[in-house]
Design a protein around this motif. Structure first.
Motif, PDB file in Angstrom:
ATOM      1  N   LEU A 130      -8.926  10.245  58.055  1.00 19.94           N
ATOM      2  CA  LEU A 130     -10.199   9.519  58.115  1.00 19.94           C
ATOM      3  C   LEU A 130     -10.110   8.323  59.055  1.00 19.94           C
ATOM      4  CD1 LEU A 130     -11.222   9.612  54.346  1.00 19.94           C
ATOM      5  CD2 LEU A 130     -12.375  10.785  56.227  1.00 19.94           C
ATOM      6  N   THR A 131      -8.992   7.611  58.984  1.00 22.87           N
ATOM      7  CA  THR A 131      -8.821   6.454  59.860  1.00 22.87           C
ATOM      8  C   THR A 131      -8.810   6.873  61.320  1.00 22.87           C
ATOM      9  OG1 THR A 131      -7.609   5.205  58.170  1.00 22.87           O
ATOM     10  CG2 THR A 131      -7.296   4.547  60.460  1.00 22.87           C
ATOM     11  N   VAL A 191     -15.525  -0.191  60.130  1.00 27.85           N
ATOM     12  CA  VAL A 191     -15.397  -0.503  58.700  1.00 27.85           C
ATOM     13  C   VAL A 191     -14.863   0.706  57.943  1.00 27.85           C
ATOM     14  CG1 VAL A 191     -16.680  -1.100  56.608  1.00 27.85           C
ATOM     15  CG2 VAL A 191     -17.180  -2.274  58.752  1.00 27.85           C
ATOM     16  N   MET A 192     -15.365   1.885  58.284  1.00 31.24           N
ATOM     17  CA  MET A 192     -14.912   3.099  57.611  1.00 31.24           C
ATOM     18  C   MET A 192     -13.438   3.385  57.888  1.00 31.24           C
ATOM     19  SD  MET A 192     -17.489   4.684  55.953  1.00 31.24           S
ATOM     20  CE  MET A 192     -17.789   6.421  56.170  1.00 31.24           C
ATOM     21  N   ALA A 193     -12.957   2.965  59.056  1.00 32.28           N
ATOM     22  CA  ALA A 193     -11.561   3.216  59.402  1.00 32.28           C
ATOM     23  C   ALA A 193     -10.599   2.458  58.495  1.00 32.28           C
ATOM     24  CB  ALA A 193     -11.310   2.844  60.865  1.00 32.28           C
ATOM     25  N   VAL A 194     -11.025   1.295  57.995  1.00 31.22           N
ATOM     26  CA  VAL A 194     -10.123   0.487  57.161  1.00 31.22           C
ATOM     27  C   VAL A 194     -10.419   0.629  55.674  1.00 31.22           C
ATOM     28  CG1 VAL A 194      -9.834  -1.193  59.007  1.00 31.22           C
ATOM     29  CG2 VAL A 194     -11.581  -1.585  57.292  1.00 31.22           C
ATOM     30  N   MET A 195     -11.578   1.178  55.314  1.00 36.38           N
ATOM     31  CA  MET A 195     -11.948   1.279  53.902  1.00 36.38           C
ATOM     32  C   MET A 195     -10.994   2.109  53.044  1.00 36.38           C
ATOM     33  SD  MET A 195     -16.132   1.433  53.755  1.00 36.38           S
ATOM     34  CE  MET A 195     -16.126   1.716  51.984  1.00 36.38           C
ATOM     35  N   PRO A 196     -10.412   3.204  53.566  1.00 38.40           N
ATOM     36  CA  PRO A 196      -9.557   4.014  52.682  1.00 38.40           C
ATOM     37  C   PRO A 196      -8.313   3.304  52.192  1.00 38.40           C
ATOM     38  CG  PRO A 196     -10.213   5.268  54.628  1.00 38.40           C
ATOM     39  CD  PRO A 196     -10.589   3.842  54.879  1.00 38.40           C
ATOM     40  N   TRP A 197      -7.894   2.249  52.854  1.00 34.10           N
ATOM     41  CA  TRP A 197      -6.626   1.613  52.523  1.00 34.10           C
ATOM     42  C   TRP A 197      -6.828   0.445  51.555  1.00 34.10           C
ATOM     43  CZ3 TRP A 197      -2.900   4.632  54.113  1.00 34.10           C
ATOM     44  CH2 TRP A 197      -3.147   5.456  55.202  1.00 34.10           C
ATOM     45  N   GLY A 198      -5.733   0.083  50.863  1.00 33.06           N
ATOM     46  CA  GLY A 198      -5.804  -0.986  49.881  1.00 33.06           C
ATOM     47  C   GLY A 198      -6.275  -2.297  50.482  1.00 33.06           C
ATOM     48  N   TRP A 199      -5.802  -2.623  51.693  1.00 33.37           N
ATOM     49  CA  TRP A 199      -6.214  -3.884  52.307  1.00 33.37           C
ATOM     50  C   TRP A 199      -7.650  -3.832  52.801  1.00 33.37           C
ATOM     51  CZ3 TRP A 199      -7.033  -2.538  57.437  1.00 33.37           C
ATOM     52  CH2 TRP A 199      -6.294  -1.465  57.920  1.00 33.37           C
ATOM     53  N   ALA A 235     -25.521   5.205  53.181  1.00 33.00           N
ATOM     54  CA  ALA A 235     -24.293   5.572  52.466  1.00 33.00           C
ATOM     55  C   ALA A 235     -23.274   4.444  52.525  1.00 33.00           C
ATOM     56  CB  ALA A 235     -23.702   6.852  53.071  1.00 33.00           C
ATOM     57  N   MET A 236     -23.181   3.774  53.665  1.00 37.42           N
ATOM     58  CA  MET A 236     -22.296   2.615  53.772  1.00 37.42           C
ATOM     59  C   MET A 236     -22.751   1.502  52.827  1.00 37.42           C
ATOM     60  SD  MET A 236     -19.798   3.102  55.843  1.00 37.42           S
ATOM     61  CE  MET A 236     -19.296   1.396  56.081  1.00 37.42           C
ATOM     62  N   THR A 237     -24.064   1.283  52.752  1.00 33.00           N
ATOM     63  CA  THR A 237     -24.608   0.284  51.829  1.00 33.00           C
ATOM     64  C   THR A 237     -24.241   0.640  50.393  1.00 33.00           C
ATOM     65  OG1 THR A 237     -26.473  -0.029  53.333  1.00 33.00           O
ATOM     66  CG2 THR A 237     -26.710  -0.915  51.113  1.00 33.00           C
ATOM     67  N   TRP A 238     -24.378   1.907  50.057  1.00 32.35           N
ATOM     68  CA  TRP A 238     -24.092   2.361  48.697  1.00 32.35           C
ATOM     69  C   TRP A 238     -22.613   2.191  48.349  1.00 32.35           C
ATOM     70  CZ3 TRP A 238     -25.918   2.901  44.203  1.00 32.35           C
ATOM     71  CH2 TRP A 238     -25.385   3.778  43.259  1.00 32.35           C
ATOM     72  N   MET A 239     -21.731   2.529  49.288  1.00 30.27           N
ATOM     73  CA  MET A 239     -20.307   2.362  49.019  1.00 30.27           C
ATOM     74  C   MET A 239     -19.941   0.890  48.858  1.00 30.27           C
ATOM     75  SD  MET A 239     -18.343   5.278  51.288  1.00 30.27           S
ATOM     76  CE  MET A 239     -19.355   5.203  52.767  1.00 30.27           C
ATOM     77  N   SER A 240     -20.531   0.025  49.687  1.00 28.18           N
ATOM     78  CA  SER A 240     -20.268  -1.412  49.569  1.00 28.18           C
ATOM     79  C   SER A 240     -20.828  -1.951  48.263  1.00 28.18           C
ATOM     80  CB  SER A 240     -20.886  -2.161  50.751  1.00 28.18           C
ATOM     81  OG  SER A 240     -20.350  -1.714  51.971  1.00 28.18           O
ATOM     82  N   TYR A 241     -22.008  -1.462  47.864  1.00 30.39           N
ATOM     83  CA  TYR A 241     -22.624  -1.901  46.611  1.00 30.39           C
ATOM     84  C   TYR A 241     -21.773  -1.490  45.419  1.00 30.39           C
ATOM     85  CZ  TYR A 241     -25.600  -1.614  42.500  1.00 30.39           C
ATOM     86  OH  TYR A 241     -26.088  -1.701  41.219  1.00 30.39           O
ATOM     87  N   ALA A 284     -19.333  11.692  54.315  1.00 35.96           N
ATOM     88  CA  ALA A 284     -19.486  12.437  53.071  1.00 35.96           C
ATOM     89  C   ALA A 284     -18.177  12.467  52.274  1.00 35.96           C
ATOM     90  CB  ALA A 284     -19.940  13.869  53.382  1.00 35.96           C
ATOM     91  N   VAL A 285     -17.062  12.639  52.972  1.00 37.94           N
ATOM     92  CA  VAL A 285     -15.754  12.612  52.295  1.00 37.94           C
ATOM     93  C   VAL A 285     -15.498  11.232  51.683  1.00 37.94           C
ATOM     94  CG1 VAL A 285     -13.274  12.810  52.627  1.00 37.94           C
ATOM     95  CG2 VAL A 285     -14.815  14.442  53.735  1.00 37.94           C
ATOM     96  N   MET A 286     -15.839  10.184  52.428  1.00 42.86           N
ATOM     97  CA  MET A 286     -15.642   8.832  51.918  1.00 42.86           C
ATOM     98  C   MET A 286     -16.486   8.576  50.676  1.00 42.86           C
ATOM     99  SD  MET A 286     -13.473   6.900  53.652  1.00 42.86           S
ATOM    100  CE  MET A 286     -14.078   5.233  53.380  1.00 42.86           C
ATOM    101  N   LEU A 287     -17.678   9.132  50.618  1.00 43.79           N
ATOM    102  CA  LEU A 287     -18.532   8.955  49.452  1.00 43.79           C
ATOM    103  C   LEU A 287     -17.894   9.549  48.208  1.00 43.79           C
ATOM    104  CD1 LEU A 287     -22.076   9.716  50.904  1.00 43.79           C
ATOM    105  CD2 LEU A 287     -21.454   7.656  49.617  1.00 43.79           C
TER     106      LEU A 287
END
Length: 207
Positions: free
Chosen positions: A11-12, A49-57, A105-111, A200-203
């Protein structure tokens, strides 16, 4: 290496490449109109933003400002749909809808990251609301699952449509003057489809 880490790396890599593509389209292409440049810069911001979201940091990202930013970006695409030639504004807005849904979808994931960032007990109930009925959280979880499912289904549909739309045309190589334009369209639709698939995978990933 665990399977989840492999998915995170994939994903990254996908979103880093998508961000580079969007930046190239929005910044380096001089023929772009103002609206088109903003479109590509919003796509670049989303991909970064999506590139860094999967990781803990990635949890260090400010969720509330991101939610506001991407909510505004989701409104940008349909609201800036203008009449182009014989195309009606409703048709133009519909054509830009997949981009708006991606931003939503980005808004929803952040929310979800912000709204559910409570300390959780072993039973899975947020300690800040221990006195509230368990059914409240069950109903909230089901509603969230419905929203996630609808966004995921729409993005997967858009992704498959973009990725498979040009497959019959790829089996032929017509020698026409606008062949480069066709290839550019295929290239752009590939990135649209790949980004929608990754979103979609990130969701579906836990937040």
């Amino acid at each position: 290496m665990r399977a989840t880490e492999v998915v995170h790396y994939m994903l990254t890599t996908l979103f880093a490449a998508a961000a580079a593509h969007a930046l190239r389209q929005g910044v380096l292409t001089r023929t772009r109109a103002g609206r088109s440049r903003v479109d590509h810069l919003l796509h670049a911001a989303m991909a970064l933003v999506m590139a860094v979201m999967p990781w803990g940091w990635g949890g260090a990202l400010p969720e509330l400002p991101l939610s506001v930013f991407f909510a505004a970006a989701a409104l940008w695409f349909p609201l800036t749909a203008v009449k182009c030639g014989q195309e009606r504004q409703l048709s133009a807005a519909a054509r830009r809808l997949p981009y708006a849904v991606g931003m939503a979808a980005m808004t929803w994931m952040s929310y979800r990251s912000t709204g559910h960032a409570h300390q959780t007990m072993a039973e899975g109930v947020p300690t800040a609301h221990q006195t509230m009925p368990l059914g409240h959280f069950t109903g909230e979880s089901k509603a969230a699952d419905v929203v996630t499912g609808l966004l995921t289904l729409y993005l997967l549909t858009c992704s498959l449509r973009s990725l498979t739309r040009d497959m019959p045309a790829l089996r032929t190589t017509p020698e026409t003057a606008d062949n480069s334009t066709s290839l550019r369209s295929v290239y752009n639709r590939f990135w649209d489809g790949a980004t929608a698939m990754g979103t979609a995978v990130m969701l579906l990933m836990p937040h």
